[in-house]
Design a protein around this motif. Structure first.
Motif, short mmCIF file in Angstrom:
data_model
loop_
_atom_site.label_atom_id
_atom_site.label_comp_id
_atom_site.label_asym_id
_atom_site.label_seq_id
_atom_site.Cartn_x
_atom_site.Cartn_y
_atom_site.Cartn_z
N UNK A 66 48.62 33.22 39.53
CA UNK A 66 47.94 33.03 38.26
C UNK A 66 48.37 34.12 37.28
N UNK A 67 49.03 33.73 36.21
CA UNK A 67 49.53 34.67 35.21
C UNK A 67 48.62 34.68 33.99
N UNK A 68 48.60 35.80 33.31
CA UNK A 68 48.06 35.87 31.96
C UNK A 68 49.25 35.91 31.01
N UNK A 69 49.33 34.93 30.14
CA UNK A 69 50.47 34.76 29.24
C UNK A 69 50.00 34.97 27.80
N UNK A 70 50.78 35.71 27.05
CA UNK A 70 50.53 35.86 25.62
C UNK A 70 51.66 35.26 24.82
N UNK A 71 51.40 34.22 24.05
CA UNK A 71 52.45 33.61 23.24
C UNK A 71 51.81 32.78 22.14
N UNK A 84 52.98 38.06 31.25
CA UNK A 84 54.14 37.44 30.61
C UNK A 84 53.82 37.34 29.12
N UNK A 85 54.76 37.73 28.27
CA UNK A 85 54.43 37.77 26.84
C UNK A 85 55.65 37.45 25.99
N UNK A 86 55.36 36.92 24.82
CA UNK A 86 56.38 36.71 23.79
C UNK A 86 56.61 38.02 23.06
N UNK A 87 57.89 38.36 22.85
CA UNK A 87 58.21 39.61 22.18
C UNK A 87 59.47 39.41 21.35
N UNK A 88 59.45 39.90 20.12
CA UNK A 88 60.64 39.83 19.27
C UNK A 88 61.80 40.57 19.92
N UNK A 89 63.00 40.01 19.79
CA UNK A 89 64.15 40.62 20.45
C UNK A 89 64.40 42.05 19.99
N UNK A 119 72.16 28.61 17.21
CA UNK A 119 70.82 28.34 16.71
C UNK A 119 70.07 29.66 16.90
N UNK A 120 69.88 30.45 15.85
CA UNK A 120 69.41 31.83 16.01
C UNK A 120 68.12 31.96 16.80
N UNK A 121 68.13 32.90 17.74
CA UNK A 121 66.98 33.21 18.59
C UNK A 121 66.24 34.41 18.02
N UNK A 122 64.93 34.28 17.85
CA UNK A 122 64.11 35.38 17.35
C UNK A 122 63.41 36.13 18.48
N UNK A 123 62.80 35.37 19.41
CA UNK A 123 61.92 35.98 20.41
C UNK A 123 62.33 35.53 21.82
N UNK A 183 52.08 36.65 15.06
CA UNK A 183 52.94 37.09 16.16
C UNK A 183 52.95 38.60 16.35
N UNK A 184 52.98 39.42 15.28
CA UNK A 184 52.94 40.86 15.51
C UNK A 184 51.72 41.32 16.31
N UNK A 185 50.62 40.57 16.21
CA UNK A 185 49.45 40.93 17.02
C UNK A 185 49.76 40.77 18.51
N UNK A 186 50.43 39.71 18.86
CA UNK A 186 50.82 39.51 20.26
C UNK A 186 51.76 40.63 20.69
N UNK A 187 52.73 40.94 19.85
CA UNK A 187 53.69 41.99 20.19
C UNK A 187 52.97 43.33 20.42
N UNK A 188 52.06 43.66 19.52
CA UNK A 188 51.38 44.95 19.63
C UNK A 188 50.51 45.02 20.89
N UNK A 189 49.82 43.94 21.20
CA UNK A 189 48.99 43.92 22.42
C UNK A 189 49.86 44.03 23.67
#
Length: 315
Positions: free
Chosen positions: A2-7, A45-50, A210-214, A30-36
């Motif tokens: 069981x994962x906790x995912x932020x995205x 597991x989390x989304x993060x800007x490259x 196709x440009x990748x951001x995160x 999105x910056x809120x997710x990054x900061x947390x």
């Protein structure tokens, strides 16, 4: 497991929010997710800007990037100008004062600057850069380092960049989001490339990029579960793609966007069946281009290899 995912809740991640075997959290921005993720290590597991990931990679960030790319955007459209500045094309971006949201070298800015450097001879050091909030005053992101080359002048503003663009106090603005002044139709502002879609489609046809951001990142101690996470996100992506394919019969009416079906058919013709591929092999050219841009713009201390940056390099 069981994962906790932020995205963020994209069409390609929406199916994850309906699962009962994982906990998925999001935020208003999105910056809120990054900061947390960076400050609190809140998620497994989390989304993060490259760029945020690369800036923290050398300092021991307790996460490793996976080749799962939830956010991809073409970026010819992200450069805005004051129409009275005399900027009518890329060649006019010399000796200008340019704003950028949150940090010098946000992912959207890395791509836009890199494309302009490759294709139009753009030189960031020939401009003055101002960092601040987009539609309201905001300090630069406080959860990441802010590197920039010594020959690139960078200052911060305690006023909103959108307001500065309207008044002409900055000549141009690189932004991941569309400024409110543009959405409001302010006559003083517009895009560097007003008819951006043909340019972006041509760029993709020529480069395959196709440009990748995160990217998604996973806790280092959970790396043994990386394959499982990859499968979860791939299944969610497939659910979104299958929905668009099914809805072609219905002219994409679940969205109720006029001519959406025509757009989907054009994209199918250009991208094939897999619009948003995950994995290293399908994205190597895009990732190597981004890593080169990040290094050339003075945001990395060295040129990273793709295999150094991502787990699951054989995907």
């Amino acid at each position: 497991m069981a994962f906790t995912i932020g995205c963020y809740r994209y069409d390609t991640t929406r199916a994850l929010f309906d699962r009962t075997d994982v906990t998925v959290k999001t935020a208003a921005t999105l910056p809120e997710i990054f900061e947390r993720t960076v400050r609190d290590h809140e998620f497994d597991v989390a989304e993060l800007g490259l760029t945020f990931y690369l800036r923290l990679l050398e300092s021991g960030l307790p996460y490793v990037a996976l080749p799962i790319f939830p956010n991809r955007v073409f970026r010819h459209s992200c450069v805005f100008v004051n129409k009275r500045s005399g900027i009518t094309g890329p060649g006019d971006l010399v000796d200008r004062t340019i704003g950028e949201f949150g940090t010098y070298g946000q992912d959207s800015g890395v791509w836009a600057k890199g494309i302009l450097m490759d294709e139009h001879g753009f030189a960031p050091a020939r401009n003055r850069w101002v960092i601040g909030g987009l539609d309201r005053p905001a300090a630069p992101f406080g959860f990441v380092p802010h590197p920039h080359p010594d020959d690139v002048p960078v200052t911060t503003s305690d006023r909103a960049l959108g307001d500065l663009l309207v008044t002409g106090e900055i000549d141009a603005l690189f932004s991941a989001n569309v400024p409110q002044c543009v959405l409001d139709g302010a006559p003083e502002v517009g895009r560097l490339f007003p008819d951006f879609e043909p340019l972006e489609r041509d760029y993709h046809r020529r480069t395959g990029i196709f440009p990748i951001m995160h990217a998604m990142v996973i806790r280092r101690e959970l790396l043994d579960a990386a394959d499982e996470v990859y499968r979860l996100f791939t299944a969610a992506l497939s659910s979104a793609a299958d929905g668009y394919r099914r809805d072609r019969r219905l002219y994409q009416v679940p969205t109720m966007v006029p001519w959406m079906n025509a757009l989907v058919e054009r994209n199918e013709a250009q991208f094939g069946a897999d619009w948003w591929p995950y994995g290293v092999s399908a994205n190597r050219a895009t990732l190597e281009t981004y890593l080169r841009y990040h290094y050339e713009q003075g945001l990395s201390s060295r040129l990273w290899a793709v295999e150094e940056v991502f787990a699951l390099p054989d995907t």
